[in-house]
Scaffold this motif. Structure first.
Motif, mmCIF file in Angstrom:
data_model
loop_
_atom_site.group_PDB
_atom_site.id
_atom_site.type_symbol
_atom_site.label_atom_id
_atom_site.label_comp_id
_atom_site.label_asym_id
_atom_site.label_seq_id
_atom_site.Cartn_x
_atom_site.Cartn_y
_atom_site.Cartn_z
ATOM 1 N N TYR A 1 38.583 -10.025 76.035
ATOM 2 C CA TYR A 1 37.983 -9.011 76.527
ATOM 3 C C TYR A 1 36.984 -9.278 77.779
ATOM 4 C CZ TYR A 1 38.901 -5.338 73.100
ATOM 5 O OH TYR A 1 39.524 -4.295 72.422
ATOM 6 N N GLN B 1 35.691 -4.439 78.638
ATOM 7 C CA GLN B 1 36.977 -3.933 78.570
ATOM 8 C C GLN B 1 38.196 -5.045 77.870
ATOM 9 O OE1 GLN B 1 38.708 -3.195 82.808
ATOM 10 N NE2 GLN B 1 36.506 -3.512 82.923
ATOM 11 N N LEU B 2 39.188 -4.526 77.466
ATOM 12 C CA LEU B 2 40.212 -5.330 77.153
ATOM 13 C C LEU B 2 41.045 -5.871 78.273
ATOM 14 C CD1 LEU B 2 42.085 -6.584 74.637
ATOM 15 C CD2 LEU B 2 43.520 -4.338 75.170
ATOM 16 N N THR C 1 43.336 -1.035 71.089
ATOM 17 C CA THR C 1 42.458 -1.110 71.887
ATOM 18 C C THR C 1 40.950 -0.524 71.538
ATOM 19 O OG1 THR C 1 44.000 -1.650 73.579
ATOM 20 C CG2 THR C 1 41.714 -1.015 74.065
#
Lengths: 112, 116
Positions: free
Chosen positions: A36, A45-46, B104
């Protein structure tokens, strides 16, 4: 117990230099690993996940089960890569729950 | 649509007071997570909600911390009798709730809590 270790708090490189952010993990099950990223004043965020085996923004990461590592690499760093990078392990196993175990993060600073 | 939202963005409180932090997940996401980001400590898992299942509270650091999720959507993290060591950024994340492969997680902007 699940654990993720990122040995470097800060990694400083010049633009165009190769980058490797280290991540080691400890997990008895079949791991799912992630990177991340948090850019300045942006949300976490990934960046990428090991099962996707893809390159995102020029970054790649290979899961090495023998060395229990998931290092993040980029051959030529760019200034816009400057950010905080977190390695994470999904500890879902057989519990039916999933949670991410994060490392302490590595700040990457790319200088012009 | 909008991403995960959290309120307030900043909260300053006095030691011993109670605080409530709010998280609005992405619509349609069944899983919701709370993490704490302390200086130099990385992200620490606090609690996880998945649909109507009992939450995984294994990461809550003490009984002063509690969380609830009403109607499978909005969640509130409550810290009672705040202490200075509670000062941190509290992050909320949501996901579709897939187990394998792990899906995710989308993070909110966080609430920065300062306990004086």
């Amino acid at each position: 117990a699940q654990r993720v270790t990122q040995p470097e708090k800060l990694l400083s490189v010049f633009k165009g230099a190769p980058v490797e952010l280290k991540c080691n993990y400890s997990y008895s099950g079949s791991p799912e690993l992630f990177w991340y990223v948090q850019y300045s004043r942006q949300r976490l965020q990934l960046l990428l996940r090991h099962i996707s085996r893809e390159s995102i923004k020029g970054f790649t990461a290979d899961l090495n089960k023998g060395e229990t590592s998931f290092h993040l690499k980029k051959p030529f760093a760019q200034e816009e890569d400057s950010a905080m990078y977190y390695c994470a392990l999904s500890a879902s196993a057989n519990t039916g729950f999933q949670k991410l175990v994060f490392g302490t993060g590595t700040r990457l600073l790319v200088s012009p | 649509g909008a991403g995960v939202s959290q309120s307030p963005s900043n909260k300053v409180t006095e030691k011993g007071k109670d605080v409530e932090l709010r998280c609005d997940p992405i619509s349609g996401h069944t899983a919701l997570y709370w993490y704490r980001q302390s200086l130099g400590q990385g992200l620490e898992f606090l609690i996880y909600f998945q649909g109507n299942s009992a939450p995984d509270k294994s990461g809550l650091p003490s009984d002063r911390f509690s969380a609830e999720r009403t109607g499978g959507s909005v969640s509130t993290l409550t810290i009672q009798r705040t202490q200075q060591e509670d000062s941190a950024v509290y992050l909320c994340a949501s996901s579709f709730g897939l187990i394998r492969p792990t899906d995710t997680q989308y993070f909110g902007p966080g609430t920065r809590l300062t306990v004086l």
